[in-house]
Design an enzyme around this catalytic site. Structure first.
Site, mmCIF file in Angstrom:
data_model
loop_
_atom_site.group_PDB
_atom_site.id
_atom_site.type_symbol
_atom_site.label_atom_id
_atom_site.label_comp_id
_atom_site.label_asym_id
_atom_site.label_seq_id
_atom_site.Cartn_x
_atom_site.Cartn_y
_atom_site.Cartn_z
ATOM 1 N N GLY A 54 20.256 162.242 43.540
ATOM 2 C CA GLY A 54 19.636 161.107 44.204
ATOM 3 C C GLY A 54 20.548 160.492 45.245
ATOM 4 O O GLY A 54 20.092 160.000 46.281
ATOM 5 N N TYR A 114 17.869 163.249 41.231
ATOM 6 C CA TYR A 114 18.301 162.803 39.905
ATOM 7 C C TYR A 114 19.822 162.671 39.892
ATOM 8 O O TYR A 114 20.544 163.589 40.270
ATOM 9 C CB TYR A 114 17.834 163.816 38.860
ATOM 10 C CG TYR A 114 18.182 163.503 37.422
ATOM 11 C CD1 TYR A 114 18.413 162.195 36.997
ATOM 12 C CD2 TYR A 114 18.252 164.500 36.464
ATOM 13 C CE1 TYR A 114 18.712 161.912 35.674
ATOM 14 C CE2 TYR A 114 18.536 164.233 35.137
ATOM 15 C CZ TYR A 114 18.781 162.937 34.754
ATOM 16 O OH TYR A 114 19.080 162.659 33.437
ATOM 17 N N CYS A 115 20.319 161.506 39.483
ATOM 18 C CA CYS A 115 21.752 161.249 39.334
ATOM 19 C C CYS A 115 22.448 161.496 40.677
ATOM 20 O O CYS A 115 22.056 160.930 41.688
ATOM 21 C CB CYS A 115 22.309 162.114 38.203
ATOM 22 S SG CYS A 115 24.019 161.765 37.744
ATOM 23 N N LEU A 116 23.473 162.346 40.738
ATOM 24 C CA LEU A 116 24.149 162.608 41.998
ATOM 25 C C LEU A 116 23.215 163.233 43.024
ATOM 26 O O LEU A 116 23.408 163.076 44.231
ATOM 27 C CB LEU A 116 25.344 163.544 41.786
ATOM 28 C CG LEU A 116 26.479 163.063 40.883
ATOM 29 C CD1 LEU A 116 27.620 164.056 40.927
ATOM 30 C CD2 LEU A 116 26.964 161.696 41.298
#
Length: 576
Positions: free
Chosen positions: A310, A306-308
């Site tokens: 990812g 998720y987000c960073l």
């Protein structure tokens, strides 16, 4: 005779330069004044050579002035606020004299929006910067911020006999005192981690200096053979994915018969200043993956970032592919960017000057403090998060309504100097990952080497990871890929609980070998589906798993030195 300056230590000069920039950064909250000056100089220089544009602006000023005067006299409907602008929604703004302030302000806002939009020859980043800075000033001087010009404040003051102003003053004094003491925000009394946030049952089954690995207790008699490993962003506490019992992606996945593991990142201190991006890959993602396999057995793992989280998962997966490591059954990226050439509003001031400014500030502090990060995000939405909030809290005397996600949002984290500097320079500024210049252990990696299938999710209103930027995963990968575009923003769009009203998404599939489709064509070619994308993801995961379900694995593995250490949510999530 020798030159006395020839023996001077160059590091002393560098330290002096850095200390000077640090002093300036404390005043500007980390924003480089050079970046701002350069943007305005670029705008002014190109406007000077654009007589047609100046003529157009003069005509627009005359039209706006005339229209504002007619609206003030009731001869014209006047200017309409932009969609999403709620500052003037009170009906009293249409009454005299308030309609005068509103229309004059909106006429100025319209003119500046037009004036600071692209002039031929300007650098695109300068266009974004001057428009952003003009918007910041306009938001600050809005009549809605003034207790003498805002009818909602005046009516509330009359109705309460001034009690709202007394309450507002108390709120202001309390907030200023907390700022002067440099006190961290007190934890919410209504929402507390472990009581009604992050309450999905589980155990901490591994801990090192950087992570705790959480394993969640099974809720079904049989589970899918392949577990899920979730890699959240270290810029946030992991429990955004495990909020309240009715708003938890992790809890929902466990209830669907998946074995779920999740990383909980340590909240770094200045002593962790030298932790780098490679440490987050090696001591975070790879160590967690090793532990999951030691607990769950030989089945491959569904990895989700998720987000960073990812982004670091993509780096780890590309490294694994380069090295012939095939332990990943699939890769899911939630609002996560792999290419940073169109990385949204956060890229607005990200140039060499800005990165150097931030690097020096973090060099001095050892970390990027949570208040500094929160301030950057507030600036992106200053109209709602700064000024509207100030009006309601200090002039209307209203207490803010707490929600699970607002309590989580206030529970910010820090980032180590070295890691964040490497992230900003290597990914945001130089975009090395998709440019073929990102090296791990001395050798370059490439996303196109990954053969595991992808499930990529973008959100329609994301100002942190714009969906068209997230969609670029389809440009730099070649494996089977499904892309989902869901309603909502960076956090709300991911928290798409089935059954919640007004949810929709689009979903498309790119098999191996299909040609690239641009994002706008993709959006036009995939119809909107009512409901939550979680169910589509669960079906996709099940389709990428073995058809037979198995008995749940044990909690931890004592034989492998992975005995449960303490109940979830663990200890790292409580660090402040």
């Amino acid at each position: 005779m020798s030159d006395p300056l020839a023996t001077a230590d160059p590091h002393t000069h560098d330290t002096l330069d850095r200390a000077t920039r640090v002093a300036a950064a404390r005043i500007t909250r980390g924003i480089s004044p050079n970046a701002a000056r350069a943007a305005w100089a670029d705008w002014a220089a190109h406007l000077a050579y654009a007589p047609g544009r100046r003529w157009d602006l003069t005509e627009r000023a005359i039209r706006n002035t005339t229209r504002a005067m007619m609206a003030s006299a009731g001869l014209d409907e006047g200017f309409t606020p932009a969609p999403g602008d709620h500052r003037f929604r009170d009906p009293a703004w249409n009454d005299y004299p308030y309609r005068i302030w509103k229309n004059w302000y909106l006429s100025q806002e319209d003119w500046w929006n037009h004036a600071t939009w692209g002039i031929r020859g300007m650098r695109p980043r300068s266009v974004d910067r001057v428009n952003f800075m003009a918007r910041q000033v306009l938001d600050m001087v809005s009549p809605s911020n003034s207790p003498m010009l805002n009818p909602e404040i005046l009516n509330r003051t009359r109705a309460t006999g001034g009690a709202n102003l007394v309450t507002g003053m108390q709120n202001a004094v309390s907030d200023v005192a907390a700022q002067l003491r440099n006190d961290p925000q007190a934890p919410s009394e209504a929402f507390q981690v472990g009581r009604n946030l992050a309450v999905t049952p589980g155990q901490v089954v591994f801990r090192n200096h950087l992570i705790e690995l959480l394993q969640y207790s099974p809720q079904t008699e049989r589970v899918h053979a392949e577990p899920i490993l979730i890699v959240p962003a270290w810029i946030m506490k992991y429990y955004i994915l495990d909020l309240s019992q009715t708003n938890s992606l992790i809890g929902w996945l466990v209830a669907q018969g998946f074995t779920v593991f999740c990383i909980s990142w340590r909240n770094p201190t200045p002593e962790d200043r030298n932790l780098g991006l490679e440490d987050y890959r090696r001591m975070g993602v790879m160590v967690a993956l090793d532990a999951v396999r030691r607990i769950n057995g030989p089945a491959r793992v569904h990895a989700c970032g998720y987000c960073l989280g990812g982004t670091i998962l993509s780096i780890a997966a590309a490294t694994m592919a380069r090295d012939g490591d095939d332990r990943l059954a699939s890769i899911t990226l939630l609002a996560a960017q792999t290419d940073f050439s169109e990385a949204g509003e956060l890229m607005m001031f990200m140039d060499e000057s800005q990165v150097a400014f931030l690097e020096d500030m973090m060099w001095d502090q050892g970390v990027l403090d949570q208040k500094q990060m929160a301030g950057a995000f507030q600036m992106l939405r200053a109209q709602d998060l700064v000024w509207t909030r100030a009006v309601r809290r200090y002039f209307l005397g209203e207490e803010e309504h707490e929600f699970d996600i607002s309590a989580w949002n206030a529970d910010a984290t820090r980032m180590p100097y070295r890691m964040h500097a490497e992230y900003l320079r290597g990914l945001f500024l130089e975009n090395r990952l998709t440019a073929g210049r990102f090296a791990v252990e001395g050798r370059v990696i490439a996303l196109r080497d990954i053969t595991a299938p992808f499930f990529v999710v973008g959100t329609e209103q994301d100002h942190i990871a714009p969906w068209r930027s997230v969609y670029k995963a389809t440009l730099f990968t070649e494996s089977d890929l499904s892309f989902v575009l869901t309603s909502g923003g960076h956090n709300g769009g991911i928290l798409s609980v089935p059954g919640k009203p007004h949810r929709h998404y689009r979903m498309g599939h790119r098999p191996v070998g299909r040609r690239y489709m641009d994002p706008d064509s993709w959006q036009e070619g995939h119809p909107q589906i009512d409901g939550a994308w979680w169910t589509a993801w669960a079906d996709w995961l099940a389709g990428k798993s073995a058809p037979e379900t198995v008995a749940p694995p044990p909690m931890g593995n004592r034989a492998e030195g992975l005995a449960p250490l303490m109940p979830a949510p663990g200890s790292y999530v409580l660090q402040r």
